[in-house]
Write an enzyme that holds these catalytic residues in place. Structure first.
Site, PDB file in Angstrom:
ATOM      1  N   HIS A  98      -3.272   4.219  -2.474  1.00  0.00           N
ATOM      2  CA  HIS A  98      -4.237   3.441  -2.049  1.00  0.00           C
ATOM      3  C   HIS A  98      -5.007   3.945  -0.719  1.00  0.00           C
ATOM      4  O   HIS A  98      -6.330   3.960  -0.466  1.00  0.00           O
ATOM      5  CB  HIS A  98      -3.789   1.995  -1.286  1.00  0.00           C
ATOM      6  CG  HIS A  98      -3.024   1.170  -2.599  1.00  0.00           C
ATOM      7  ND1 HIS A  98      -1.752   1.006  -2.575  1.00  0.00           N
ATOM      8  CD2 HIS A  98      -3.417   0.317  -3.439  1.00  0.00           C
ATOM      9  CE1 HIS A  98      -1.496   0.249  -3.602  1.00  0.00           C
ATOM     10  NE2 HIS A  98      -2.369  -0.068  -4.106  1.00  0.00           N
ATOM     11  N   GLN A 107      -4.237 -12.431 -13.178  1.00  0.00           N
ATOM     12  CA  GLN A 107      -3.934 -11.281 -13.843  1.00  0.00           C
ATOM     13  C   GLN A 107      -2.750 -10.980 -14.463  1.00  0.00           C
ATOM     14  O   GLN A 107      -2.390  -9.784 -15.229  1.00  0.00           O
ATOM     15  CB  GLN A 107      -4.588 -10.042 -13.361  1.00  0.00           C
ATOM     16  CG  GLN A 107      -3.895  -9.489 -11.952  1.00  0.00           C
ATOM     17  CD  GLN A 107      -4.612  -8.304 -11.290  1.00  0.00           C
ATOM     18  OE1 GLN A 107      -5.546  -8.864 -10.666  1.00  0.00           O
ATOM     19  NE2 GLN A 107      -4.277  -7.476 -11.487  1.00  0.00           N
ATOM     20  N   LEU A 124       0.885  -1.111  -0.112  1.00  0.00           N
ATOM     21  CA  LEU A 124      -0.139  -0.031  -0.081  1.00  0.00           C
ATOM     22  C   LEU A 124       0.862   1.102   0.230  1.00  0.00           C
ATOM     23  O   LEU A 124       1.887   1.361   0.675  1.00  0.00           O
ATOM     24  CB  LEU A 124      -0.950   0.104   1.208  1.00  0.00           C
ATOM     25  CG  LEU A 124      -2.037  -1.021   1.394  1.00  0.00           C
ATOM     26  CD1 LEU A 124      -2.798  -0.957   2.487  1.00  0.00           C
ATOM     27  CD2 LEU A 124      -2.677  -1.376   0.019  1.00  0.00           C
ATOM     28  N   GLY A 152      -9.103   3.357  -8.442  1.00  0.00           N
ATOM     29  CA  GLY A 152      -8.012   4.343  -8.877  1.00  0.00           C
ATOM     30  C   GLY A 152      -8.327   4.639 -10.274  1.00  0.00           C
ATOM     31  O   GLY A 152      -8.181   3.613 -11.215  1.00  0.00           O
TER      32      GLY A 152
HETATM   33  O1  PAF Z   1      -5.901  -2.487  -9.327  1.00  0.00           O
HETATM   34  C1  PAF Z   1      -5.252  -3.652  -8.804  1.00  0.00           C
HETATM   35  O2  PAF Z   1      -4.580  -3.488  -7.571  1.00  0.00           O
HETATM   36  C2  PAF Z   1      -5.919  -4.906  -9.163  1.00  0.00           C
HETATM   37  O3  PAF Z   1      -6.159  -4.959 -10.379  1.00  0.00           O
HETATM   38  C3  PAF Z   1      -7.128  -5.371  -8.410  1.00  0.00           C
HETATM   39  C4  PAF Z   1      -8.432  -4.311  -8.665  1.00  0.00           C
HETATM   40  C5  PAF Z   1      -6.873  -5.233  -6.724  1.00  0.00           C
HETATM   41  C6  PAF Z   1      -7.523  -6.724  -8.496  1.00  0.00           C
HETATM   42  O4  PAF Z   1      -6.572  -7.757  -8.449  1.00  0.00           O
END
Ligand code: PAF
Length: 283
Positions: A37, A61, A33, A149
């Site tokens: 965030h 991802q 963070l 964000g």
């Molecule tokens: O933006 C991010 O940090 C990530 O893509 C999320 C939305 C937490 C999904 O893993």
């Protein structure tokens, strides 16, 4: 501060609150963070009754194994930062087996092409992974509001589409990009830059700001070519893409049209770190 490691424990805590009509805010994160965030968390704390911050580095991802391996995991430090905001924040840091019910794979989504351009073109499967985990987190938390964000503007638009498809009562709250003093968009990846490169990375936002002022009088092709030229002349940074797109369709434009909002989107390699940023061009 309560940290939940499983959907079941989280749900046991949240269910009675939901039944009482408590407004639940969700801030999904992958941890590490930073102030960006924390600004989302502050907003959630000020606008909802109970805030759940999820901390989960989502494997599906990442299109690049090394990027996943290098992603910082700093749960202890993250919790300390959240405690400064409020001891009442709930942290959900599940294992991948728990959140994915054992099968850590992406589902496939239909986002009308929003996921095929820019990040979608250069990071294959990325948005299916993001949508899969965000859908699972929405299901685990069942929030009333969720905070995202604008640094990941394409992600934000895709999540809005996911919400329109699957979560009709959920409100998505977009949050402005927070920048370091030199203009570099805040990101957990900035920590991986050497000090001189981090300082020099002011070049990215400076170029975006000039592109914005050019966009008032010049067409999209001229502005795009100018940005590409700036990066070609700068040895420290390698441009992956710069694209001007309609904010709703994310379609790259050739010709400006009145009444449409445009943003400039950029992805850049600095050392071996991939940075993204974007800027509103005409609003
Ligand atoms: O933006 C991010 O940090 C990530 O893509 C999320 C939305 C937490 C999904 O893993």
């Amino acid at each position: 501060m309560t940290i939940f490691k499983s959907k079941k424990d989280l749900n046991n805590h949240l269910k009675p609150l939901r039944n009482k009509g408590v407004i639940i805010g969700l801030v999904p994160t992958m941890g590490a963070l930073h102030q960006g965030h924390l600004s989302l968390v502050n907003k959630a704390v000020n606008n909802t009754d109970v805030v759940v911050v999820t901390i989960f580095v989502n494997p599906t991802q990442f299109d690049n194994k090394v990027d996943l391996e290098k992603y910082p995991q700093t749960l202890k430090e993250d919790v300390k930062l959240l405690q400064i905001i409020s001891e009442d924040i709930l942290v959900f840091a599940p294992t991948k087996e728990d959140i994915y019910d054992g099968e850590v794979v992406s589902k496939s989504f239909q986002f009308d092409g929003l996921d095929k351009v820019m990040e979608g073109e250069f990071r294959k499967g990325h948005f299916d992974g993001v949508a899969t985990i965000v859908d699972l987190l929405f299901d685990a938390v069942k929030p009333n509001k969720a905070y995202f964000g604008e640094k990941d503007f394409q992600q934000l638009q895709i999540i809005k589409k996911l919400v329109a498809q699957n979560w009709p009562t959920l409100e998505i709250i977009p949050c402005e990009i927070l920048r370091e003093e030199n203009g570099l968009a805040m990101s957990s990846r900035n920590e991986r830059l050497s000090a001189p490169t981090r300082k020099a990375a002011s070049f990215i936002y400076k170029t975006l700001k000039t592109a914005k002022s050019m966009f008032g009088t010049k067409n999209a092709i001229v502005v795009t070519d100018w940005v590409k030229q700036q990066f070609a002349e700068n040895e420290k940074f390698t441009l992956e893409y710069f694209q001007i797109a309609d904010i709703d369709t994310l379609t790259p434009i050739q010709q400006k049209q009145s009444g449409i909002k445009y943003r400039g989107f950029i992805a850049v390699f600095a050392e071996d770190v991939r940075l993204i940023d974007n800027i509103a061009l005409n609003y």
